[in-house]
Design an enzyme around this catalytic site. Structure first.
Site, short mmCIF file in Angstrom:
data_model
loop_
_atom_site.label_atom_id
_atom_site.label_comp_id
_atom_site.label_asym_id
_atom_site.label_seq_id
_atom_site.Cartn_x
_atom_site.Cartn_y
_atom_site.Cartn_z
N GLY A 132 -6.78 26.51 6.48
CA GLY A 132 -6.74 26.99 5.10
C GLY A 132 -5.27 27.23 4.77
O GLY A 132 -4.56 27.90 5.52
N ASN B 247 5.89 18.83 -1.97
CA ASN B 247 6.41 17.68 -1.24
C ASN B 247 6.83 16.62 -2.27
O ASN B 247 6.75 16.86 -3.49
CB ASN B 247 5.39 17.17 -0.20
CG ASN B 247 4.15 16.58 -0.82
OD1 ASN B 247 4.14 16.17 -1.99
ND2 ASN B 247 3.07 16.54 -0.05
N GLN C 63 13.23 13.71 6.17
CA GLN C 63 14.46 13.82 5.36
C GLN C 63 14.86 15.27 5.11
O GLN C 63 15.85 15.53 4.42
CB GLN C 63 14.26 13.14 4.01
CG GLN C 63 14.06 11.62 4.11
CD GLN C 63 13.75 11.05 2.74
OE1 GLN C 63 14.60 11.07 1.86
NE2 GLN C 63 12.54 10.58 2.54
N ASP D 96 1.14 16.29 15.46
CA ASP D 96 0.19 16.59 14.38
C ASP D 96 0.96 17.29 13.25
O ASP D 96 1.52 18.37 13.46
CB ASP D 96 -0.93 17.51 14.92
CG ASP D 96 -1.97 17.87 13.87
OD1 ASP D 96 -1.88 17.35 12.73
OD2 ASP D 96 -2.85 18.69 14.18
N THR E 22 -0.39 18.40 10.50
CA THR E 22 -1.24 19.32 9.75
C THR E 22 -0.64 20.74 9.78
O THR E 22 -0.37 21.27 10.85
CB THR E 22 -2.66 19.39 10.35
OG1 THR E 22 -3.15 18.07 10.52
CG2 THR E 22 -3.60 20.20 9.47
N ASP F 279 2.67 24.17 5.33
CA ASP F 279 2.32 25.60 5.29
C ASP F 279 3.31 26.42 6.12
O ASP F 279 3.64 27.56 5.75
CB ASP F 279 0.90 25.82 5.83
CG ASP F 279 -0.14 25.11 4.98
OD1 ASP F 279 0.11 24.92 3.77
OD2 ASP F 279 -1.19 24.74 5.53
N GLY G 205 -3.27 21.06 15.65
CA GLY G 205 -3.88 22.21 14.97
C GLY G 205 -2.88 22.81 13.99
O GLY G 205 -1.67 22.84 14.25
#
Ligand code: RIB
Length: 305
Positions: A37, A186, A226, A249, A251, A255, A290
């Site tokens: 989340g 982004n 970059q 990863d 992901t 965040d 993760g």
């Protein structure tokens, strides 16, 4: 104090040889369960750097086992989770495929996140000393209301415009820019946000400058390998490089950047230093699978030594 108003999910993650397109099925040997989340990820990233009791999460989970674990996980990471409220909707769940280059595709079943309410932020929590962190995985109207209240209490508002909704209107972006101090996006999100307010640009740097001017704010673009670019309302640019890594990863990398940036702002660090620390934190995250697993503790960040 850093206040994160946003989503909490359980992430079900499968490593796949290739991310399937429409109508395709791929086999993965297994799957892993991770905490996720965007809101919870950003809260954990900030707390690992800022330290315990400096970050408070405001959001909703279900009355289910996923909700129990999501709250326990926040507390284990030093995040105050007392304002995470249980509802009848199930806890949010994200279905994630990660390919061999570490790139991902994510589907979020929002569940309880769509019941999040700005009313959960009591007035006494909002003052000039807070940094409010927002994303786009809870109802936009509630996030906007939270931002308006924080801004009128002279708090600092960071808005991470991710994920960009399918229907992002001019009115939404205009309203968001009016209450935001730091817009974090982004490359694609920068171009999409600019386009939504009628600004067509060929590259993200020009889009960031257009957004910064339009909102009288600082726009920060994370651009993967970059590094990151910040453009202030007067057009001044600052940049930070991304450390060279081989990602496992990605992901949660965005965040991690947002959480680290909030932690640095909360400490009164300069924009340039905040960019450098956040780039390093995001790169370190990418070395583990993760969303939250690889988020670095403060002691692991060389540029903070
Ligand atoms: O930014 C990564 C996050 O997006 C994942 O943890 C997933 O839960 C989705 O919200």
């Amino acid at each position: 104090m850093i206040l994160v108003f946003g989503s909490l999910n359980l992430d079900l993650v499968a490593e796949v040889p290739i991310i399937p397109g429409p109508g395709r099925t791929v086999l993965a040997p297994s799957y892993q369960t991770h905490f996720g989340g965007k809101g919870a990820n950003q809260a954990v990233a900030a707390a690992r750097i800022a330290g315990p009791k400096r970050v408070r999460m405001v959001g909703r989970v279900g009355r289910d086992g996923f909700g129990d674990s999501a709250i326990e996980n926040l507390r284990a990471n030093g995040v105050d989770a007392d304002l995470v409220i249980r509802t009848d909707e199930p806890t949010g769940c994200a279905f994630i495929t990660v390919d061999q280059a570490g790139e991902n595709a994510i589907t979020v079943a929002s569940g309880a996140n769509m019941t999040a309410s700005a009313g959960d932020l009591a007035a006494e929590l909002l003052h000039s000393g807070i940094v409010l962190v927002l994303q786009m995985e809870v109802p936009f109207a509630q996030a906007l209301e939270a931002a308006r209240r924080a801004a009128s209490a002279s708090g600092t508002v960071i808005w991470n415009l991710a994920p960009v909704p399918d229907k992002m209107t001019r009115e939404m972006v205009t309203a968001l820019l009016a209450v935001t101090d730091y817009l974090l996006v982004n490359e694609h999100e920068a171009l999409d946000a600019a386009a939504a307010i009628g600004l067509a640009f060929a590259d993200y740097e020009a889009a960031a400058a257009g957004l910064a001017r339009a909102g009288n704010l600082t726009c920060i673009v994370t651009a993967g390998a970059q590094g990151a670019l910040a453009v202030t309302a007067d057009g001044t640019r600052q940049r930070a490089p991304a450390p060279r890594i081989t990602p496992v990863d990605t992901t949660g990398a965005g965040d991690t950047f947002v959480g680290a940036f909030a932690a640095m702002l909360g400490e009164g660090m300069s924009l340039q230093r905040a960019l450098e620390v956040s780039c390093e934190a995001a790169a370190l995250k990418c070395l583990k699978a993760g969303a939250q697993t690889g988020m670095p503790m403060r002691s692991a960040i060389g540029s903070l030594a």
